[in-house]
Design an enzyme around this catalytic site. Structure first.
Site, PDB file in Angstrom:
ATOM      1  N   LYS A  13       0.822  -1.224   0.000  1.00 52.47           N
ATOM      2  CA  LYS A  13       0.000   0.000   0.000  1.00 52.47           C
ATOM      3  C   LYS A  13       0.850   1.266   0.000  1.00 52.47           C
ATOM      4  CE  LYS A  13      -2.382   0.653   3.782  1.00 52.47           C
ATOM      5  NZ  LYS A  13      -1.995   1.925   4.420  1.00 52.47           N
ATOM      6  N   ARG A  89      -9.497   3.508  10.055  1.00 57.34           N
ATOM      7  CA  ARG A  89      -9.041   2.196  10.506  1.00 57.34           C
ATOM      8  C   ARG A  89     -10.174   1.346  11.078  1.00 57.34           C
ATOM      9  NH1 ARG A  89      -3.628   1.389  10.668  1.00 57.34           N
ATOM     10  NH2 ARG A  89      -2.262   3.199  10.511  1.00 57.34           N
ATOM     11  N   ARG A 128      11.273 -12.469   7.015  1.00 56.81           N
ATOM     12  CA  ARG A 128      12.418 -11.568   7.193  1.00 56.81           C
ATOM     13  C   ARG A 128      13.340 -12.074   8.302  1.00 56.81           C
ATOM     14  NH1 ARG A 128      11.602  -5.190   7.619  1.00 56.81           N
ATOM     15  NH2 ARG A 128      10.247  -5.789   9.357  1.00 56.81           N
ATOM     16  N   ARG A 157      12.875 -10.349  14.346  1.00 55.02           N
ATOM     17  CA  ARG A 157      12.221  -9.439  15.282  1.00 55.02           C
ATOM     18  C   ARG A 157      10.901 -10.074  15.723  1.00 55.02           C
ATOM     19  NH1 ARG A 157      11.290  -3.784  12.684  1.00 55.02           N
ATOM     20  NH2 ARG A 157       9.820  -5.123  11.595  1.00 55.02           N
ATOM     21  N   ARG A 168      -1.444 -10.022  13.600  1.00 56.17           N
ATOM     22  CA  ARG A 168      -1.586  -8.700  12.978  1.00 56.17           C
ATOM     23  C   ARG A 168      -2.524  -8.753  11.769  1.00 56.17           C
ATOM     24  NH1 ARG A 168       2.998  -5.658  10.226  1.00 56.17           N
ATOM     25  NH2 ARG A 168       4.190  -7.505  10.810  1.00 56.17           N
TER      26      ARG A 168
END
Length: 213
Positions: A13, A89, A128, A157, A168
Site C-alpha cells: 500500500k 481504521r 524476514r 524481530r 496482525r
C-alpha cells in the site's frame, strides 16, 4: 480526485500510495503526517492528541476524526484533491469520515483496495531474517543470504515471527473488511490484484484512476 487506499500489511500500500501521489499530483494524507503536523502547529486537537500519546494511551476516535477534518479543510485539498492513507481504521471512523466529508462539501471518488491472499502475506511478512553480526536484512524465500546458510547466525524481530504476523493480519482483516463492505455498498471500491510486479499493480491502478478523472 479524492481517494482512499486500503490493503493489508505487506500488500504494498505504501509503495502504491507514493506512486499515485506523484503521478496524479494529489495531496498524500497519512495518519502519522497529520498527527505530526497538528502537534507541531500546536493546534487545539494536536495538543490534545499529544497529551494522550505522552501518557502512553491511544488517541480517541473523536480527536483523530477532528484532526482529519482539519486537514481536509485546508486549501490544498480544494485544488489538488487527496489520497487518504491509514485512515479510516475502523467502521466508526469510516462513518465519521462520511459525515465530515459531507460537512465540507467533498465527495469521495474511489477506494483503491490492494488485495492479496492473506496466506501469501503471511509468507512475505514472516520471512524476514537479520544477520546477528552485520545487521543485514534478508528474506528466507525472496532474498535468502545464500543457497545454504546457518539459521543460528540470524534472528527475527518479534513483529516478524509467524505467530505475531498471523495476529496482525487477523486484526487488520477484522477491522478492514467492514470498511471495504461499507464503501462497496456505495460502488466506490476498486479491487486491485496486489500479487504481481509493483509496476503492474500500479498500471492497474492507473487504469482505474484515469477512468475517474
Amino acid at each position: 480526485m479524492n481517494l482512499l487506499i486500503m490493503g493489508l500489511p505487506g500488500a504494498g500500500k505504501g509503495t502504491q500510495a507514493a506512486k499515485i501521489v506523484e503521478q496524479f499530483n494529489i495531496a498524500h494524507i497519512s495518519t502519522g503526517d497529520m498527527f505530526r503536523a497538528a502537534i507541531g502547529n500546536e493546534t487545539g486537537l494536536g495538543l490534545l492528541a499529544k497529551s494522550f500519546m505522552d501518557a502512553g494511551n491511544l488517541v480517541p476516535d473523536d480527536v483523530t476524526n477532528g484532526i482529519v477534518k482539519e486537514r481536509l479543510a485546508q486549501e490544498d485539498i480544494k485544488t489538488k484533491g487527496f489520497l487518504l492513507d491509514g485512515y479510516p481504521r475502523t467502521i466508526d471512523q469510516a462513518h465519521a469520515l462520511d459525515q465530515n466529508l459531507a460537512d465540507l462539501g467533498i465527495a469521495l471518488d474511489g477506494v483503491i483496495n490492494i488485495s492479496i491472499d492473506p496466506a501469501k502475506l503471511q509468507e512475505r511478512l514472516s520471512g524476514r531474517i537479520i544477520h546477528k553480526v552485520t545487521g543485514e536484512t534478508f528474506h528466507k524465500v525472496f532474498n535468502p543470504p545464500a543457497e545454504t546458510y546457518n539459521e543460528e547466525d540470524y534472528y527475527q524481530r518479534e513483529d516478524d515471527k509467524p505467530e505475531s504476523v498471523a495476529r496482525r493480519l487477523e486484526v487488520n482483516i477484522a477491522q478492514g473488511q467492514p470498511i471495504i463492505d461499507h464503501y462497496r455498498t456505495q460502488n466506490l471500491v476498486h479491487d486491485i490484484d496486489g500479487d504481481q510486479d509493483i509496476d503492474l499493480v500500479f498500471a492497474d491502478i492507473e487504469k482505474v484512476l484515469s477512468g475517474l478523472k
